[in-house]
Design an enzyme around this catalytic site. Structure first.
Site, PDB file in Angstrom:
ATOM      1  N   GLY A 219       0.840  -1.209   0.000  1.00 39.96           N
ATOM      2  CA  GLY A 219       0.000   0.000   0.000  1.00 39.96           C
ATOM      3  C   GLY A 219       0.868   1.249   0.000  1.00 39.96           C
ATOM      4  O   GLY A 219       0.689   2.157  -0.828  1.00 39.96           O
ATOM      5  N   HIS A 220       1.841   1.291   0.911  1.00 43.53           N
ATOM      6  CA  HIS A 220       2.768   2.426   0.944  1.00 43.53           C
ATOM      7  C   HIS A 220       3.517   2.540  -0.398  1.00 43.53           C
ATOM      8  O   HIS A 220       3.695   3.623  -0.936  1.00 43.53           O
ATOM      9  CB  HIS A 220       3.830   2.228   2.035  1.00 43.53           C
ATOM     10  CG  HIS A 220       3.305   2.172   3.436  1.00 43.53           C
ATOM     11  ND1 HIS A 220       3.360   1.034   4.205  1.00 43.53           N
ATOM     12  CD2 HIS A 220       2.735   3.120   4.218  1.00 43.53           C
ATOM     13  CE1 HIS A 220       2.863   1.283   5.397  1.00 43.53           C
ATOM     14  NE2 HIS A 220       2.465   2.536   5.441  1.00 43.53           N
TER      15      HIS A 220
END
Ligand code: AMP
Length: 291
Positions: free
Chosen positions: A38-39
């Site tokens: 996600g990051h």
């Protein structure tokens, strides 16, 4: 190209000055580390849209309440750097990993007073959280002189609070919101997922499943807010160790609750404690044609 790591703000400022002199644009991705896909999707977006990217890795003490997980929050800098190196390839990226005293030296006493978007939901469950978030994010904007900053829809209310701050204070930073990255089975990726036992990890699917069900119900023509909410709760509360902090069906910008019939755009936001681990997830439906 090796990713440079700055632990001291002065080193970052020197890099920013050099970058500005070279006429390059700067993208910022603020994180608390323990990086996952996600990051990395935000990092990828920043690398794509700007000349140089700053990824900040800072477990920000001012956004944690006294009973929260600041002390046990995962800190995995070496692994994070390896992940960032492989995403960056030969593109220009630096990492800002300051200590708490570097960011908040003795005598620090100025905070952002956040507005209405910060009051409900996370704001009421986690008093002071958005004050800490807005303060550190504004510091990062000023330190990095970024043109664009990238945030995840995963923390939807956070994006709205930051957008409000940027509008109200004429902060010259564009805010980019990136979609939620999920595990193959639907669980939204989160640094806190690692707190879950394998059995709780399975039960945590209740969050994404309840959102998926809400979308199905919209497709079937169900528009009653109370029905949609009750059906979501049924899934979320299907286990005695799940404690629902909120299930909210709101207007995405004001975060004001919707009543009676759904009006588009609409956001479904939820926070649930699965055993001891507090998880959040959401679904944004912009218009009727999207469902
Ligand atoms: P955190 O390290 O949890 O503060 O998150 C840093 C940034 O990554 C925030 O903008 C989050 O919204 C974003 N983020 C966290 N999890 C995800 C995810 N599963 N998908 C997309 N963005 C995410």
């Amino acid at each position: 190209m090796a990713v440079k790591v700055f632990h001291h703000l002065q080193d970052l400022k020197n890099w920013v000055r050099e970058t500005r002199t070279a006429g390059k644009s700067i993208g910022l991705v603020p994180t608390m580390g323990a990086l996952h896909a996600g990051h990395l999707s935000l990092v990828e977006k920043s690398l794509e849209k700007t000349d140089r990217t700053v990824v900040s890795i800072f477990v920000n003490p001012t956004q944690f309440g006294p009973q929260e997980d600041f002390a046990k929050y995962p800190r995995t800098l070496e692994k994070d750097l390896a992940a960032l190196e492989s995403v960056a390839g030969d593109r220009e990226m630096v990492v800002l990993a300051p200590s708490a005293t570097e960011m908040y030296p003795a005598g620090f006493e100025t905070f952002i007073e956040v507005g209405g978007a910060a009051k409900p939901l996370e704001g009421s469950c986690r008093p002071g959280h958005f004050r800490g978030v807005a303060t550190v994010v504004l510091k990062l904007f000023l330190l990095t002189e970024c043109d664009v900053a990238f945030f995840g829809q995963k923390d939807f209310q956070q994006v709205q609070v930051i957008r409000q701050m940027v509008r109200d204070l004429n902060v010259p930073v564009e805010i980019g919101m990136c979609p939620i990255v999920r595990e193959a089975d639907g669980l939204a990726m989160s640094s806190r997922n690692r707190y879950l036992s394998p059995e709780a990890r399975q039960r945590a699917l209740a969050l994404s499943q309840s959102l998926h069900q809400a979308k199905q119900h919209l497709r079937q023509g169900i528009r009653e807010v109370s029905v949609l909410e009750a059906e979501m709760r049924k899934i979320l509360e299907s286990h005695p160790n799940h404690q629902v902090d909120y299930v909210a069906i709101v207007h995405p910008e004001t975060l004001l609750p919707q009543s009676e019939k759904i009006v588009f755009p609409v956001a479904f936001l939820l926070a649930v404690r699965v055993d001891e681990t507090r998880l959040i997830d959401n679904l944004l439906v912009e218009s009727e044609t999207e469902i």
